[in-house]
Design a protein around this motif. Sequence first.
Motif, short mmCIF file in Angstrom:
data_model
loop_
_atom_site.label_atom_id
_atom_site.label_comp_id
_atom_site.label_asym_id
_atom_site.label_seq_id
_atom_site.Cartn_x
_atom_site.Cartn_y
_atom_site.Cartn_z
N VAL A 58 34.98 77.54 -25.49
CA VAL A 58 36.01 77.96 -26.44
C VAL A 58 37.19 77.00 -26.36
CG1 VAL A 58 35.29 80.37 -26.55
CG2 VAL A 58 36.98 79.67 -24.84
N ARG A 78 44.34 81.42 -21.19
CA ARG A 78 43.93 82.68 -21.80
C ARG A 78 42.95 82.40 -22.94
NH1 ARG A 78 47.71 87.69 -23.77
NH2 ARG A 78 45.96 89.10 -24.08
N THR A 79 41.83 83.14 -22.92
CA THR A 79 40.87 83.10 -24.02
C THR A 79 40.54 84.55 -24.38
OG1 THR A 79 38.85 83.18 -22.68
CG2 THR A 79 39.82 80.99 -23.06
N GLN A 80 39.65 84.71 -25.34
CA GLN A 80 39.25 86.07 -25.71
C GLN A 80 38.49 86.77 -24.59
OE1 GLN A 80 37.93 83.21 -27.03
NE2 GLN A 80 35.97 83.60 -28.04
N PHE A 81 38.07 86.02 -23.56
CA PHE A 81 37.32 86.60 -22.45
C PHE A 81 38.23 87.09 -21.32
CE2 PHE A 81 34.62 83.34 -24.41
CZ PHE A 81 33.63 84.16 -24.89
N GLY A 82 39.46 86.59 -21.28
CA GLY A 82 40.39 86.94 -20.21
C GLY A 82 41.19 85.72 -19.79
#
Length: 90
Positions: A58, A78-82
């Motif tokens: 990502v 920070r990504t959509q996964f944490g």
Amino acid sequence: MKTIVASHILVAHEYEVSDLQRKLSEGVSFEELARDYSLCPSGKQGGNLGRFSPGQMVKPFSLAAFKLEVGEISEPVRTQFGFHLIKRIE
């Protein structure tokens, strides 16, 4: 195309990253922390994600990983996964 090898530790909350950074500063190995705390299946391999090229991960993760020098550990990403700490291996 340039590729790198990196490891990461994935946690759900930003405050967990501070705890990991403290443990790293106390000499606990990145790989040990990945095995103990990472939510990603790669944690079992000390966080190792293997070799990847730009765009395979990502965007925020990829941008941060490719800026690192070998052996360097990122600030929290920070990504959509944490939240990730990324360590460039090669």
